[in-house]
Design a protein around this motif. Structure first.
Motif, PDB file in Angstrom:
ATOM      1  N   ARG A   8       0.818  -1.219   0.000  1.00 44.45           N
ATOM      2  CA  ARG A   8       0.000   0.000   0.000  1.00 44.45           C
ATOM      3  C   ARG A   8       0.851   1.267   0.000  1.00 44.45           C
ATOM      4  NH1 ARG A   8      -5.645  -1.261   3.077  1.00 44.45           N
ATOM      5  NH2 ARG A   8      -5.831  -3.396   2.364  1.00 44.45           N
ATOM      6  N   LEU A   9       1.965   1.221   0.713  1.00 40.81           N
ATOM      7  CA  LEU A   9       2.863   2.379   0.705  1.00 40.81           C
ATOM      8  C   LEU A   9       3.444   2.599  -0.690  1.00 40.81           C
ATOM      9  CD1 LEU A   9       4.715   1.875   4.099  1.00 40.81           C
ATOM     10  CD2 LEU A   9       3.285   3.837   3.493  1.00 40.81           C
ATOM     11  N   ARG A  10       3.919   1.526  -1.316  1.00 44.61           N
ATOM     12  CA  ARG A  10       4.493   1.636  -2.668  1.00 44.61           C
ATOM     13  C   ARG A  10       3.478   2.206  -3.650  1.00 44.61           C
ATOM     14  NH1 ARG A  10       7.115  -3.137  -1.668  1.00 44.61           N
ATOM     15  NH2 ARG A  10       5.472  -4.353  -2.654  1.00 44.61           N
ATOM     16  N   GLU A  11       2.218   1.754  -3.532  1.00 44.10           N
ATOM     17  CA  GLU A  11       1.168   2.253  -4.429  1.00 44.10           C
ATOM     18  C   GLU A  11       1.000   3.769  -4.314  1.00 44.10           C
ATOM     19  OE1 GLU A  11      -2.217  -0.021  -3.198  1.00 44.10           O
ATOM     20  OE2 GLU A  11      -1.650  -1.771  -4.407  1.00 44.10           O
ATOM     21  N   GLN A  12       1.324   4.322  -3.152  1.00 41.48           N
ATOM     22  CA  GLN A  12       1.210   5.761  -2.936  1.00 41.48           C
ATOM     23  C   GLN A  12       2.540   6.489  -3.112  1.00 41.48           C
ATOM     24  OE1 GLN A  12      -1.767   7.288  -2.380  1.00 41.48           O
ATOM     25  NE2 GLN A  12      -2.578   5.245  -2.757  1.00 41.48           N
ATOM     26  N   ARG A  15       7.723   5.113   1.182  1.00 40.17           N
ATOM     27  CA  ARG A  15       8.650   4.064   1.591  1.00 40.17           C
ATOM     28  C   ARG A  15       8.151   3.340   2.837  1.00 40.17           C
ATOM     29  NH1 ARG A  15      13.499   5.492   3.473  1.00 40.17           N
ATOM     30  NH2 ARG A  15      12.701   7.455   4.215  1.00 40.17           N
ATOM     31  N   LEU A  16       8.563   2.075   2.959  1.00 38.52           N
ATOM     32  CA  LEU A  16       8.313   1.302   4.167  1.00 38.52           C
ATOM     33  C   LEU A  16       9.471   1.570   5.118  1.00 38.52           C
ATOM     34  CD1 LEU A  16       6.773  -0.809   5.783  1.00 38.52           C
ATOM     35  CD2 LEU A  16       8.068  -2.573   4.572  1.00 38.52           C
ATOM     36  N   THR A  17       9.201   2.348   6.165  1.00 34.01           N
ATOM     37  CA  THR A  17      10.259   2.693   7.118  1.00 34.01           C
ATOM     38  C   THR A  17      10.094   1.859   8.387  1.00 34.01           C
ATOM     39  OG1 THR A  17       8.935   4.420   8.172  1.00 34.01           O
ATOM     40  CG2 THR A  17      10.292   5.079   6.268  1.00 34.01           C
ATOM     41  N   ARG A  56       1.660  11.631  12.362  1.00 31.31           N
ATOM     42  CA  ARG A  56       1.696  11.624  10.893  1.00 31.31           C
ATOM     43  C   ARG A  56       1.536  10.213  10.346  1.00 31.31           C
ATOM     44  NH1 ARG A  56       6.193  14.877  11.550  1.00 31.31           N
ATOM     45  NH2 ARG A  56       7.494  13.176  10.822  1.00 31.31           N
ATOM     46  N   THR A  57       2.188   9.254  10.971  1.00 38.16           N
ATOM     47  CA  THR A  57       2.117   7.877  10.494  1.00 38.16           C
ATOM     48  C   THR A  57       0.726   7.297  10.683  1.00 38.16           C
ATOM     49  OG1 THR A  57       4.466   7.544  10.932  1.00 38.16           O
ATOM     50  CG2 THR A  57       3.097   5.559  10.752  1.00 38.16           C
ATOM     51  N   LEU A  58       0.071   7.602  11.791  1.00 39.64           N
ATOM     52  CA  LEU A  58      -1.299   7.123  11.983  1.00 39.64           C
ATOM     53  C   LEU A  58      -2.219   7.681  10.898  1.00 39.64           C
ATOM     54  CD1 LEU A  58      -1.583   7.305  15.870  1.00 39.64           C
ATOM     55  CD2 LEU A  58      -1.598   5.226  14.455  1.00 39.64           C
ATOM     56  N   GLU A  59      -2.016   8.942  10.521  1.00 44.64           N
ATOM     57  CA  GLU A  59      -2.812   9.528   9.435  1.00 44.64           C
ATOM     58  C   GLU A  59      -2.570   8.794   8.126  1.00 44.64           C
ATOM     59  OE1 GLU A  59      -2.077  13.728   9.155  1.00 44.64           O
ATOM     60  OE2 GLU A  59      -2.841  14.108  11.168  1.00 44.64           O
TER      61      GLU A  59
END
Length: 139
Positions: A8-12, A15-17, A56-59
């Motif tokens: 899902r992160l890549r689609e947006q 990065r996966l941190t 920010r990450t929760l958002e």
């Protein structure tokens, strides 16, 4: 969980941190947690994570459909994993204990509102009252 997050992160274009992984894992492990509770949980593993990163990450995780929030008190929103089955939150006003119920419990209300053209977001629903333990303690 991490594969879904990474996809899902890549689609947006994100990065996966390690911080995103830790924060999502904290939400899953805590089941229902405010951002401050998530922060405390994450800091018990990595002390360098700050509050703004958690917020920010929760958002971002909510925008990706991986977490949801609801309001279980007059405090900050409470987050839970969207990967769990959908559920209704029931909150005791005395002890603040949160229980999860199958949406079928409120289906007659959902159906009545749907008949009037209103679609209920059951996962955001919180019902407040008094649990059996607290109710029997007061008598």
């Amino acid at each position: 969980m991490n594969d879904d997050l990474a996809t899902r992160l890549r689609e947006q274009g994100l990065r996966l941190t390690p911080q995103r992984q830790l924060i999502l894992r904290a939400v899953v492990e805590l089941r229902h947690a405010t951002p401050d509770e998530v922060l405390a949980h994450v800091r018990s593993q990595v002390s360098s994570v700050n509050a703004s990163t958690v917020y920010r990450t929760l958002e971002v995780l909510e925008e990706l459909g991986l977490v949801r929030h609801t309001h279980l008190s007059d405090r900050a929103p409470t987050y839970h994993s969207a990967l769990e089955h959908e559920h209704v939150h029931v909150v005791c006003r005395r002890c603040q204990k949160v229980r999860s119920y199958d949406p079928a419990v409120v289906q007659p209300v959902v159906d009545a509102l749907a008949a009037d053209g209103f679609v209920v977001d059951v996962g955001h629903l919180a019902i407040f009252g008094e649990c059996a333990d607290c109710g029997s303690a007061g008598t």
